[in-house]
Design a protein around this motif. Structure first.
Motif, PDB file in Angstrom:
ATOM      1  N   GLY A  96      44.484  36.892  37.214  1.00 32.54           N
ATOM      2  CA  GLY A  96      43.313  36.140  37.652  1.00 32.54           C
ATOM      3  C   GLY A  96      43.655  35.088  38.680  1.00 32.54           C
ATOM      4  N   ASP A  98      44.066  30.662  39.080  1.00 30.48           N
ATOM      5  CA  ASP A  98      44.141  29.349  38.445  1.00 30.48           C
ATOM      6  C   ASP A  98      44.292  28.299  39.539  1.00 30.48           C
ATOM      7  N   ILE A 129      41.375  38.599  32.046  1.00 34.65           N
ATOM      8  CA  ILE A 129      41.252  37.642  33.150  1.00 34.65           C
ATOM      9  C   ILE A 129      41.546  36.220  32.695  1.00 34.65           C
ATOM     10  N   CYS A 131      41.016  32.507  34.036  1.00 30.65           N
ATOM     11  CA  CYS A 131      40.168  31.804  35.006  1.00 30.65           C
ATOM     12  C   CYS A 131      40.180  30.316  34.692  1.00 30.65           C
ATOM     13  N   SER A 134      38.106  28.243  38.646  1.00 29.48           N
ATOM     14  CA  SER A 134      38.081  29.288  39.681  1.00 29.48           C
ATOM     15  C   SER A 134      36.996  30.337  39.447  1.00 29.48           C
ATOM     16  N   PHE A 135      35.899  29.974  38.800  1.00 28.40           N
ATOM     17  CA  PHE A 135      34.853  30.968  38.532  1.00 28.40           C
ATOM     18  C   PHE A 135      34.337  31.605  39.819  1.00 28.40           C
ATOM     19  N   ILE A 138      36.950  34.025  41.193  1.00 30.85           N
ATOM     20  CA  ILE A 138      37.068  35.210  40.330  1.00 30.85           C
ATOM     21  C   ILE A 138      35.880  36.143  40.547  1.00 30.85           C
ATOM     22  N   PHE A 154      37.180  38.466  29.621  1.00 29.20           N
ATOM     23  CA  PHE A 154      37.251  37.171  30.294  1.00 29.20           C
ATOM     24  C   PHE A 154      37.881  36.220  29.282  1.00 29.20           C
TER      25      PHE A 154
END
Length: 255
Positions: A96, A98, A129, A131, A134-135, A138, A154
């Motif tokens: 993912g 970060d 994932i 996250c 960082s939505f 992503i 998620f």
């Protein structure tokens, strides 16, 4: 009951002094399935040793964690690809973006994320994932690569109801762990609006210990605290929540 911890770093150095005792505590409470995310190549051997010690309970993923995407990320991705070609894994993860600690390697994180999603599709595997802060980034990637082969979890979902619905729209389950017990976690205020069919349980141990252990080392046995909170949120029995979330995990991981 057979409880499934869909995300736990049992190979972590944090457990080096009491790993077997800690795992037995979880087994005694009915936590029978542990899904183990990868971080980078330096942990691969530890993961294999863990699987060898608990072949009926431990299920491995393979992937490059976004915080470990550095200058040598192409070498690390080659290791991921080599491992996936050699043997069975149950997911590509955790992968993912970060942006909490460092934004230096954002472009490389995005590239690594897309590359590993392609590997997951090649091997017909789910993705798990990571996250953090960082939505938007992503979702931008998922929008670009979405198709019938894209599915997964998620992990450690900490977003809003709107973000939960959007994550689910990409064929993702939401990994719910200790954050749901935090007073400032906020997801407990809307989670009842997310059908249980979209939820899986996790600890992310040794991180993010639930209340009343917050701030201490987390372990898979503490998933029972998450269960108790979900019992309050949903109004279902623990047995029902365990059955549905474990069935959800079976649908994702194929076992």
């Amino acid at each position: 009951m057979m409880i499934t911890d869909t995300h736990t770093h049992l190979y972590s150095e944090a457990f080096d002094e009491d790993r077997d005792i800690m795992i037995q505590r979880a087994l005694d409470l009915g936590v029978k399935r542990f899904f183990i995310p990868a971080i980078d190549s330096t942990y691969t051997q530890r993961m294999f040793e863990l699987e060898k010690a608990y072949p009926d309970n431990v299920f491995l993923m393979m992937g490059l964690h976004p915080t470990h995407v550095k200058e040598n990320y192409m070498e690390e991705l080659a290791h991921v690809e080599e491992m996936l070609a050699q043997r069975k894994f149950y997911a590509v993860g955790e992968i993912g973006i970060d942006l909490y600690w460092d934004k230096t390697f954002l472009a490389q994180q995005q590239e690594a994320f897309k590359y590993q999603i392609a590997l997951a599709k090649k091997y017909h595997l789910p993705i798990v994932i990571h996250c953090r802060e960082s939505f938007d980034e992503i979702f931008e990637v998922l929008e670009e690569v979405k198709d019938e082969k894209l599915y997964g979890i998620f992990h450690c979902f900490t977003g809003t109801l709107e973000q939960a619905k959007r994550a689910i729209s990409f064929n993702m389950k939401l990994g719910i762990g200790g954050v749901v017990t935090f007073k400032n976690g906020k997801i407990d205020t809307f989670l009842s609006q997310v059908p249980l069919e979209h939820i899986v349980l996790e600890t992310d141990s040794p991180y993010l210990a639930p209340v009343p252990f917050r701030g201490k080392r987390n372990e898979s046995a503490y998933i029972t605290e998450v269960l108790e909170k979900l019992e309050i949120i949903y109004g279902f029995t623990k047995e029902h929540i365990v059955k549905v979330t474990t069935d959800n995990s079976k649908a994702v991981f194929g076992i």
